[in-house]
Write a protein that holds these residues in place. Structure first.
Motif, PDB file in Angstrom:
ATOM      1  N   LYS A  29       0.796  -1.219   0.000  1.00 54.70           N
ATOM      2  CA  LYS A  29       0.000   0.000   0.000  1.00 54.70           C
ATOM      3  C   LYS A  29       0.830   1.272   0.000  1.00 54.70           C
ATOM      4  CE  LYS A  29      -3.591   2.332   2.726  1.00 54.70           C
ATOM      5  NZ  LYS A  29      -4.478   2.225   3.903  1.00 54.70           N
ATOM      6  N   ASP A  30       1.948   1.264   0.735  1.00 51.12           N
ATOM      7  CA  ASP A  30       2.700   2.502   0.926  1.00 51.12           C
ATOM      8  C   ASP A  30       4.156   2.184   1.229  1.00 51.12           C
ATOM      9  OD1 ASP A  30       2.842   1.835   3.704  1.00 51.12           O
ATOM     10  OD2 ASP A  30       0.905   2.803   4.035  1.00 51.12           O
ATOM     11  N   PRO A  31       5.010   3.197   1.278  1.00 52.73           N
ATOM     12  CA  PRO A  31       6.429   2.959   1.537  1.00 52.73           C
ATOM     13  C   PRO A  31       6.719   2.264   2.865  1.00 52.73           C
ATOM     14  CG  PRO A  31       6.134   5.133   0.604  1.00 52.73           C
ATOM     15  CD  PRO A  31       4.759   4.608   0.895  1.00 52.73           C
ATOM     16  N   ARG A  32       5.947   2.579   3.900  1.00 50.10           N
ATOM     17  CA  ARG A  32       6.202   1.931   5.182  1.00 50.10           C
ATOM     18  C   ARG A  32       5.992   0.426   5.073  1.00 50.10           C
ATOM     19  NH1 ARG A  32       6.857   3.372  10.314  1.00 50.10           N
ATOM     20  NH2 ARG A  32       6.346   5.566   9.881  1.00 50.10           N
ATOM     21  N   ALA A  33       4.910   0.019   4.405  1.00 52.55           N
ATOM     22  CA  ALA A  33       4.659  -1.412   4.233  1.00 52.55           C
ATOM     23  C   ALA A  33       5.769  -2.057   3.420  1.00 52.55           C
ATOM     24  CB  ALA A  33       3.304  -1.621   3.560  1.00 52.55           C
ATOM     25  N   PHE A  34       6.231  -1.343   2.409  1.00 57.06           N
ATOM     26  CA  PHE A  34       7.313  -1.889   1.594  1.00 57.06           C
ATOM     27  C   PHE A  34       8.568  -2.111   2.437  1.00 57.06           C
ATOM     28  CE2 PHE A  34      10.026  -2.764  -1.823  1.00 57.06           C
ATOM     29  CZ  PHE A  34      11.197  -2.060  -1.627  1.00 57.06           C
ATOM     30  N   TYR A  35       8.900  -1.129   3.243  1.00 53.60           N
ATOM     31  CA  TYR A  35      10.094  -1.233   4.062  1.00 53.60           C
ATOM     32  C   TYR A  35       9.990  -2.418   5.027  1.00 53.60           C
ATOM     33  CZ  TYR A  35      13.898   0.256   7.132  1.00 53.60           C
ATOM     34  OH  TYR A  35      15.050   0.307   7.871  1.00 53.60           O
ATOM     35  N   GLU A  36       8.823  -2.580   5.624  1.00 55.14           N
ATOM     36  CA  GLU A  36       8.628  -3.695   6.540  1.00 55.14           C
ATOM     37  C   GLU A  36       8.689  -5.032   5.800  1.00 55.14           C
ATOM     38  OE1 GLU A  36       4.975  -2.839   8.493  1.00 55.14           O
ATOM     39  OE2 GLU A  36       5.792  -1.140   9.613  1.00 55.14           O
ATOM     40  N   GLN A  37       8.178  -5.050   4.579  1.00 56.44           N
ATOM     41  CA  GLN A  37       8.219  -6.280   3.787  1.00 56.44           C
ATOM     42  C   GLN A  37       9.645  -6.668   3.444  1.00 56.44           C
ATOM     43  OE1 GLN A  37       9.067  -6.528   0.359  1.00 56.44           O
ATOM     44  NE2 GLN A  37       8.232  -8.536  -0.150  1.00 56.44           N
ATOM     45  N   LEU A  38      10.494  -5.687   3.170  1.00 52.37           N
ATOM     46  CA  LEU A  38      11.897  -5.977   2.898  1.00 52.37           C
ATOM     47  C   LEU A  38      12.537  -6.720   4.064  1.00 52.37           C
ATOM     48  CD1 LEU A  38      13.353  -2.736   1.264  1.00 52.37           C
ATOM     49  CD2 LEU A  38      12.961  -4.948   0.177  1.00 52.37           C
ATOM     50  N   GLY A  39      12.263  -6.237   5.267  1.00 45.78           N
ATOM     51  CA  GLY A  39      12.838  -6.896   6.424  1.00 45.78           C
ATOM     52  C   GLY A  39      12.275  -8.289   6.629  1.00 45.78           C
ATOM     53  N   ALA A  40      10.975  -8.440   6.381  1.00 42.58           N
ATOM     54  CA  ALA A  40      10.331  -9.730   6.625  1.00 42.58           C
ATOM     55  C   ALA A  40      10.781 -10.802   5.652  1.00 42.58           C
ATOM     56  CB  ALA A  40       8.815  -9.570   6.540  1.00 42.58           C
ATOM     57  N   THR A  41      11.138 -10.414   4.430  1.00 40.03           N
ATOM     58  CA  THR A  41      11.495 -11.402   3.408  1.00 40.03           C
ATOM     59  C   THR A  41      12.988 -11.473   3.144  1.00 40.03           C
ATOM     60  OG1 THR A  41      11.114  -9.771   1.641  1.00 40.03           O
ATOM     61  CG2 THR A  41       9.256 -11.191   2.259  1.00 40.03           C
ATOM     62  N   ALA A  42      13.800 -10.767   3.962  1.00 44.43           N
ATOM     63  CA  ALA A  42      15.253 -10.854   3.799  1.00 44.43           C
ATOM     64  C   ALA A  42      15.722 -12.276   4.085  1.00 44.43           C
ATOM     65  CB  ALA A  42      15.940  -9.876   4.742  1.00 44.43           C
ATOM     66  N   PRO A  43      16.606 -12.830   3.264  1.00 44.90           N
ATOM     67  CA  PRO A  43      17.074 -14.204   3.488  1.00 44.90           C
ATOM     68  C   PRO A  43      17.816 -14.343   4.810  1.00 44.90           C
ATOM     69  CG  PRO A  43      17.589 -13.470   1.260  1.00 44.90           C
ATOM     70  CD  PRO A  43      17.144 -12.262   2.023  1.00 44.90           C
ATOM     71  N   ASP A  44      17.551 -15.412   5.483  1.00 46.46           N
ATOM     72  CA  ASP A  44      18.289 -15.762   6.688  1.00 46.46           C
ATOM     73  C   ASP A  44      19.678 -16.249   6.277  1.00 46.46           C
ATOM     74  OD1 ASP A  44      19.441 -17.166   8.868  1.00 46.46           O
ATOM     75  OD2 ASP A  44      17.463 -17.547   9.712  1.00 46.46           O
ATOM     76  N   PRO A  45      20.752 -15.664   6.818  1.00 47.60           N
ATOM     77  CA  PRO A  45      22.110 -16.099   6.423  1.00 47.60           C
ATOM     78  C   PRO A  45      22.350 -17.591   6.619  1.00 47.60           C
ATOM     79  CG  PRO A  45      22.199 -14.063   7.685  1.00 47.60           C
ATOM     80  CD  PRO A  45      20.791 -14.558   7.784  1.00 47.60           C
ATOM     81  N   LYS A  46      21.652 -18.192   7.582  1.00 46.75           N
ATOM     82  CA  LYS A  46      21.871 -19.604   7.878  1.00 46.75           C
ATOM     83  C   LYS A  46      21.196 -20.523   6.870  1.00 46.75           C
ATOM     84  CE  LYS A  46      22.370 -18.883  12.870  1.00 46.75           C
ATOM     85  NZ  LYS A  46      21.834 -19.236  14.208  1.00 46.75           N
ATOM     86  N   THR A  47      20.030 -20.107   6.363  1.00 48.13           N
ATOM     87  CA  THR A  47      19.263 -20.979   5.464  1.00 48.13           C
ATOM     88  C   THR A  47      19.227 -20.489   4.024  1.00 48.13           C
ATOM     89  OG1 THR A  47      17.175 -19.817   5.865  1.00 48.13           O
ATOM     90  CG2 THR A  47      17.776 -21.587   7.399  1.00 48.13           C
ATOM     91  N   GLY A  48      19.504 -19.186   3.820  1.00 51.05           N
ATOM     92  CA  GLY A  48      19.396 -18.619   2.480  1.00 51.05           C
ATOM     93  C   GLY A  48      17.961 -18.348   2.070  1.00 51.05           C
ATOM     94  N   ARG A  49      16.994 -18.521   3.006  1.00 46.15           N
ATOM     95  CA  ARG A  49      15.586 -18.306   2.710  1.00 46.15           C
ATOM     96  C   ARG A  49      14.995 -17.373   3.760  1.00 46.15           C
ATOM     97  NH1 ARG A  49      15.799 -24.015   2.213  1.00 46.15           N
ATOM     98  NH2 ARG A  49      14.702 -24.204   4.216  1.00 46.15           N
ATOM     99  N   PRO A  50      13.891 -16.709   3.433  1.00 50.60           N
ATOM    100  CA  PRO A  50      13.242 -15.872   4.444  1.00 50.60           C
ATOM    101  C   PRO A  50      12.768 -16.704   5.631  1.00 50.60           C
ATOM    102  CG  PRO A  50      12.438 -15.347   2.245  1.00 50.60           C
ATOM    103  CD  PRO A  50      13.247 -16.597   2.111  1.00 50.60           C
ATOM    104  N   ASP A  51      12.700 -16.063   6.764  1.00 47.49           N
ATOM    105  CA  ASP A  51      12.182 -16.703   7.965  1.00 47.49           C
ATOM    106  C   ASP A  51      10.668 -16.827   7.835  1.00 47.49           C
ATOM    107  OD1 ASP A  51      11.379 -17.496  10.465  1.00 47.49           O
ATOM    108  OD2 ASP A  51      12.125 -15.721  11.506  1.00 47.49           O
ATOM    109  N   PRO A  52      10.109 -18.041   7.797  1.00 50.06           N
ATOM    110  CA  PRO A  52       8.659 -18.194   7.621  1.00 50.06           C
ATOM    111  C   PRO A  52       7.844 -17.452   8.668  1.00 50.06           C
ATOM    112  CG  PRO A  52       9.769 -20.303   7.333  1.00 50.06           C
ATOM    113  CD  PRO A  52      10.794 -19.346   7.862  1.00 50.06           C
ATOM    114  N   ALA A  53       8.322 -17.411   9.898  1.00 46.62           N
ATOM    115  CA  ALA A  53       7.582 -16.717  10.947  1.00 46.62           C
ATOM    116  C   ALA A  53       7.515 -15.216  10.668  1.00 46.62           C
ATOM    117  CB  ALA A  53       8.239 -16.974  12.306  1.00 46.62           C
ATOM    118  N   ALA A  54       8.631 -14.648  10.162  1.00 42.46           N
ATOM    119  CA  ALA A  54       8.637 -13.215   9.838  1.00 42.46           C
ATOM    120  C   ALA A  54       7.698 -12.915   8.682  1.00 42.46           C
ATOM    121  CB  ALA A  54      10.056 -12.771   9.505  1.00 42.46           C
TER     122      ALA A  54
END
Length: 368
Positions: free
Chosen positions: A157-182
């Protein structure tokens, strides 16, 4: 625009039912790439972020951190090909806007087909969001630049949501995939994104560039000769018949671009510019929401693509497809993503213009 469900085996391309599964997270990354392209900078956007926390330079730094360094290429929608052609206006749009693009006649157009993502040599694939960017060259030196994508709504919807989505879908260094809980927490906090992804999920991708419908996603304001303002979204609707891409289509080097080049060489490819006119109360500041299907649709003319060129020599190479480059008669709406897009595109353009120009990722003259 087709609303049938994707073929079996691909129905959860943008679904939410199994976001904790690795395959679903990979699909979600396809949406994340177009998210990057459309809303990638936030400084000066209603003051949601302080300059010390985030600005266009830092956001493009994030592109480079995620995708690696690829000097000379766009930081997103990096893999693309230039196009040249023209637009034949039938005059129907002139009652909605004084912009000269809608006067009866023919105008030259340059543009670009591309895939969302920051990897210029990425293989084409069935989950890749496709884009069409255009620059209409109007009399008197004015221009109209627009970037469109082959999804029906925008996921955020807006830049704030985008910014939060970036953090939520950032790959976990240990798995190389986003954290499902995030990921799950993000969608729980942003039900509008969950609804938008459900709409995207319901529409299959076309089998190629030439038979895809490209949508503006953001709303704009058209101003007529009497000064009346109307909210408008637009689409490029193909004359080529729609066919869904088979679910089992494998990712391959350049099959989408090669098919487009073959199609253009056989005959010009055409789209109808269809203007969707909103009514009072239709959302103009939220690209996750579709307008009702009964809104007025105006066929304003025909885009004809005559030829393709590699980006290292093509006419689109040095064009920044800033969505706020608008002619008199078209203005920005209150959608907060428009200024964000403009700021990010400017930063990306500045960086790549100072870099050596490598060979194009797609070479239509050499069979890619």
């Amino acid at each position: 625009m087709s609303t049938e469900r994707p073929p079996a085996g691909d129905s959860d391309r943008y679904g939410l039912a199994a976001l904790t599964k690795p395959a679903a997270l990979v699909r979600l990354a396809g949406i994340a790439t177009v998210v990057f392209a459309i809303a990638a900078a936030f400084a000066g956007t209603a003051g949601w972020f302080s300059p010390g926390r985030l600005d266009p330079a830092r956001m493009i730094d994030r592109f480079e951190a995620v995708n690696g360094q690829h000097p000379g290429f766009r930081r997103n929608h990096a893999k693309g090909v230039c196009l040249t052609g023209w637009f034949d206006s039938n005059g129907a749009g002139a009652r909605l806007s004084t912009a000269s693009v809608f006067a009866i006649g023919r105008l030259p157009v340059i543009g670009r087909f591309a895939l969302a993502g920051g990897l210029p040599m990425m293989p084409d694939g069935p989950s890749a969001v496709r884009s069409l960017a255009l620059e209409f060259r109007l009399p008197g030196g004015q221009q109209w630049r627009t970037g469109m994508n082959d999804i029906p709504v925008f996921p955020l919807k807006d830049p704030r949501a985008f910014y939060e989505q970036l953090g939520a879908t950032a790959p976990d260094p240990k798995t190389g995939r986003p954290d499902p809980a995030a990921v799950q927490a993000f969608f729980a906090a942003h039900p509008e994104s969950a609804r938008a992804l459900a709409l995207i999920k319901a529409q299959p991708f076309s089998s190629g560039f030439a038979n895809a419908t490209y949508n503006s996603l953001n709303a704009f304001v058209f101003v007529d000769g009497a000064g009346t303002e109307r909210p408008v979204r637009w689409s490029m609707v193909p004359l080529d018949a729609f066919a869904p891409e088979p679910a089992d289509t494998p990712a391959d080097s350049n099959y989408l671009f090669d098919a487009l080049a073959t199609r253009v060489k056989s005959a010009p490819v055409q789209w109808r510019l269809v203007l969707t006119v909103g009514r009072p109360g239709d959302p103009t500041n939220d690209a996750t929401l579709p307008w009702p299907a009964d809104r007025e649709h105006v066929d304003a003319g025909t885009l004809t693509v005559m030829a393709l060129q590699g980006e290292d020599t093509g006419a689109c190479r040095d064009v920044n497809f800033d969505p706020l480059v608008l002619p008199t008669g078209i203005a920005a709406s209150d959608d907060p993503l428009l200024s964000a897009r403009s700021a990010a595109y400017s930063q990306s353009f500045t960086r790549r213009e100072g870099e050596a120009k490598p060979p194009s990722a797609v070479r239509p003259d050499k069979g890619s």
